[in-house]
Scaffold this motif. Structure first.
Motif, mmCIF file in Angstrom:
data_model
loop_
_atom_site.group_PDB
_atom_site.id
_atom_site.type_symbol
_atom_site.label_atom_id
_atom_site.label_comp_id
_atom_site.label_asym_id
_atom_site.label_seq_id
_atom_site.Cartn_x
_atom_site.Cartn_y
_atom_site.Cartn_z
ATOM 1 N N ASN A 6 -6.237 -12.924 -3.150
ATOM 2 C CA ASN A 6 -5.752 -13.139 -1.797
ATOM 3 C C ASN A 6 -5.923 -11.832 -1.026
ATOM 4 O OD1 ASN A 6 -4.122 -13.326 0.530
ATOM 5 N ND2 ASN A 6 -2.721 -14.762 -0.447
ATOM 6 N N TYR A 7 -6.795 -11.833 -0.035
ATOM 7 C CA TYR A 7 -7.108 -10.612 0.707
ATOM 8 C C TYR A 7 -5.853 -9.938 1.257
ATOM 9 C CZ TYR A 7 -9.293 -7.573 4.200
ATOM 10 O OH TYR A 7 -9.678 -6.496 4.949
ATOM 11 N N GLN A 8 -4.911 -10.744 1.732
ATOM 12 C CA GLN A 8 -3.728 -10.192 2.396
ATOM 13 C C GLN A 8 -2.784 -9.478 1.441
ATOM 14 O OE1 GLN A 8 -3.566 -10.117 5.687
ATOM 15 N NE2 GLN A 8 -5.509 -11.206 5.751
ATOM 16 N N THR A 9 -2.807 -9.844 0.171
ATOM 17 C CA THR A 9 -1.887 -9.234 -0.791
ATOM 18 C C THR A 9 -2.613 -8.387 -1.835
ATOM 19 O OG1 THR A 9 -1.916 -11.210 -2.215
ATOM 20 C CG2 THR A 9 -0.213 -11.090 -0.497
ATOM 21 N N THR A 10 -3.841 -8.010 -1.514
ATOM 22 C CA THR A 10 -4.651 -7.201 -2.434
ATOM 23 C C THR A 10 -4.958 -5.849 -1.823
ATOM 24 O OG1 THR A 10 -5.674 -9.159 -3.428
ATOM 25 C CG2 THR A 10 -6.859 -7.078 -3.683
ATOM 26 N N ALA A 11 -4.913 -4.809 -2.651
ATOM 27 C CA ALA A 11 -5.320 -3.462 -2.254
ATOM 28 C C ALA A 11 -6.388 -2.963 -3.213
ATOM 29 C CB ALA A 11 -4.127 -2.508 -2.262
ATOM 30 N N ARG A 49 -6.826 -5.812 1.687
ATOM 31 C CA ARG A 49 -6.381 -5.409 3.023
ATOM 32 C C ARG A 49 -6.181 -3.905 3.152
ATOM 33 N NH1 ARG A 49 -1.029 -5.296 5.035
ATOM 34 N NH2 ARG A 49 -0.299 -6.353 3.137
ATOM 35 N N LEU A 50 -5.865 -3.239 2.051
ATOM 36 C CA LEU A 50 -5.571 -1.808 2.086
ATOM 37 C C LEU A 50 -6.470 -1.055 1.116
ATOM 38 C CD1 LEU A 50 -1.663 -1.964 2.081
ATOM 39 C CD2 LEU A 50 -3.153 -1.577 4.050
ATOM 40 N N LYS A 51 -6.792 0.201 1.467
ATOM 41 C CA LYS A 51 -7.602 1.055 0.611
ATOM 42 C C LYS A 51 -6.824 2.332 0.293
ATOM 43 C CE LYS A 51 -11.156 1.724 3.278
ATOM 44 N NZ LYS A 51 -10.732 1.055 4.539
ATOM 45 N N LEU A 52 -6.756 2.675 -0.998
ATOM 46 C CA LEU A 52 -6.100 3.892 -1.450
ATOM 47 C C LEU A 52 -7.117 4.760 -2.192
ATOM 48 C CD1 LEU A 52 -3.896 1.461 -1.520
ATOM 49 C CD2 LEU A 52 -2.492 3.127 -2.757
ATOM 50 N N VAL A 53 -6.916 6.064 -2.144
ATOM 51 C CA VAL A 53 -7.780 6.978 -2.892
ATOM 52 C C VAL A 53 -6.920 8.064 -3.522
ATOM 53 C CG1 VAL A 53 -8.224 8.518 -0.922
ATOM 54 C CG2 VAL A 53 -9.893 8.370 -2.792
ATOM 55 N N LYS A 143 4.234 -1.763 -2.539
ATOM 56 C CA LYS A 143 5.319 -2.755 -2.542
ATOM 57 C C LYS A 143 5.818 -3.007 -1.115
ATOM 58 C CE LYS A 143 5.566 -3.263 -7.106
ATOM 59 N NZ LYS A 143 6.464 -2.449 -7.935
ATOM 60 N N PHE A 144 5.938 -1.959 -0.319
ATOM 61 C CA PHE A 144 6.378 -2.111 1.066
ATOM 62 C C PHE A 144 5.433 -3.018 1.839
ATOM 63 C CE2 PHE A 144 6.212 -0.796 5.531
ATOM 64 C CZ PHE A 144 7.545 -0.930 5.910
ATOM 65 N N ASN A 145 4.139 -2.928 1.522
ATOM 66 C CA ASN A 145 3.128 -3.725 2.213
ATOM 67 C C ASN A 145 2.860 -5.066 1.536
ATOM 68 O OD1 ASN A 145 1.789 -2.228 4.615
ATOM 69 N ND2 ASN A 145 2.067 -0.631 3.063
ATOM 70 N N LYS A 146 3.736 -5.442 0.608
ATOM 71 C CA LYS A 146 3.693 -6.757 -0.039
ATOM 72 C C LYS A 146 2.372 -6.996 -0.791
ATOM 73 C CE LYS A 146 7.041 -8.953 3.043
ATOM 74 N NZ LYS A 146 7.610 -7.672 3.481
ATOM 75 N N ILE A 147 1.893 -5.943 -1.438
ATOM 76 C CA ILE A 147 0.697 -6.038 -2.273
ATOM 77 C C ILE A 147 1.105 -6.436 -3.686
ATOM 78 C CG2 ILE A 147 -1.204 -4.724 -3.317
ATOM 79 C CD1 ILE A 147 -1.562 -5.287 -0.306
ATOM 80 N N ASP A 148 0.417 -7.427 -4.250
ATOM 81 C CA ASP A 148 0.716 -7.803 -5.632
ATOM 82 C C ASP A 148 -0.480 -7.647 -6.572
ATOM 83 O OD1 ASP A 148 -0.927 -10.060 -5.140
ATOM 84 O OD2 ASP A 148 0.776 -11.370 -4.752
ATOM 85 N N THR A 149 -1.671 -7.362 -5.999
ATOM 86 C CA THR A 149 -2.893 -7.253 -6.800
ATOM 87 C C THR A 149 -3.663 -6.011 -6.378
ATOM 88 O OG1 THR A 149 -3.055 -9.663 -6.993
ATOM 89 C CG2 THR A 149 -5.066 -8.395 -7.397
ATOM 90 N N VAL A 150 -4.205 -5.297 -7.356
ATOM 91 C CA VAL A 150 -5.023 -4.122 -7.043
ATOM 92 C C VAL A 150 -6.368 -4.238 -7.749
ATOM 93 C CG1 VAL A 150 -3.130 -2.552 -6.543
ATOM 94 C CG2 VAL A 150 -3.920 -2.788 -8.898
ATOM 95 N N VAL A 151 -7.414 -3.832 -7.028
ATOM 96 C CA VAL A 151 -8.765 -3.747 -7.582
ATOM 97 C C VAL A 151 -9.071 -2.264 -7.764
ATOM 98 C CG1 VAL A 151 -11.212 -4.203 -7.198
ATOM 99 C CG2 VAL A 151 -9.484 -5.861 -6.423
ATOM 100 N N ILE A 152 -9.380 -1.873 -8.990
ATOM 101 C CA ILE A 152 -9.494 -0.453 -9.313
ATOM 102 C C ILE A 152 -10.904 -0.099 -9.769
ATOM 103 C CG2 ILE A 152 -8.680 1.384 -10.856
ATOM 104 C CD1 ILE A 152 -5.963 0.135 -10.884
ATOM 105 N N GLY A 153 -11.398 1.035 -9.259
ATOM 106 C CA GLY A 153 -12.639 1.640 -9.717
ATOM 107 C C GLY A 153 -12.496 3.139 -9.618
#
Length: 217
Positions: A6-11, A49-53, A143-153
């Motif tokens: 789900n794009y909206q709950t994925t980072a 929806r969100l990108k972290l580094v 968690k604040f942004n209601k993310i439940d799934t992360v894609v990691i590389g």
């Protein structure tokens, strides 16, 4: 195997995609094939929806500095420094720069700078200490942004990516690892690392094309 998110709950998390882990810095920690991961990391970016580094931003002298490459991986025995490494990703040097082709750091939604103290060499994106007690804020941000799934590389699969995956699973996230967007320091360990992380609950895909997005707005 294709997986749906789900794009909206994925980072999306890019773990330490820095030049210090590539052939551009041969005296640091070059990982075979590291420069090849950029296109897949960029494809990962389209899945959430969100990108972290995260970045290793190390001091010029640290407790983990190996005297010679032959001393690398020797035990150190400090509370937050387990083994020796070649000096790498020192703040202000080429090694600390993100791989060419990735967005500038400030275009990510959240950044973690780690290993800045000479007596602490954490691996994962979520904690500043080896015992996983000093938060970097990444968990709280997700968690604040209601993310439940992360894609990691990112780099490298058998150390900082592995630790980030374990931390994310322990924190309750669904975790997808895109193998095409990562490489290992020790390639012979890849099968063991994948088996261990699968047992803990991580899902692996061969490429970003195997991640199917729904609810994209």
């Amino acid at each position: 195997m294709a997986v749906q998110v789900n794009y909206q709950t994925t980072a999306v998390i890019d773990v330490d995609p820095e030049k210090g882990f590539t052939e551009l810095c041969p005296n640091e920690l070059p990982v075979v094939g590291a420069l090849e991961i950029v296109p897949e990391l960029l494809k990962n970016h389209t899945k959430g929806r969100l990108k972290l580094v995260s970045r290793d931003l190390h001091p010029p002298k640290a407790a983990w500095d190996a005297e010679t490459p032959a001393n690398m991986l020797e035990p150190v025995g400090l509370p937050n420094v387990d083994i020796k490494w070649n000096r790498h990703c020192v703040l202000g040097t080429t090694g600390a720069e993100l791989l060419d082709g990735l967005p500038p750091v400030l275009e990510y939604d959240f950044q973690v700078n780690k290993g800045m103290d000479p007596d602490a060499h954490p691996y994962g994106i979520f904690y500043h200490d080896v015992a996983d007690t000093k938060t970097t804020g990444a968990n709280e941000f997700l968690k604040f942004n209601k993310i439940d799934t992360v894609v990691i590389g990112g780099l490298a699969l058998d150390f900082c990516v592995k630790k980030s995956v374990i931390q994310a699973l322990d924190l309750g996230f669904n975790v997808i690892v895109n193998l095409a967007s990562s490489r290992a320091v020790l390639p012979d360990t890849v099968d063991t690392v994948i088996a261990e992380l699968k047992e803990k609950g991580a899902v692996f895909v061969d490429s970003a094309d195997d991640i199917i997005v729904k609810n994209f707005v």
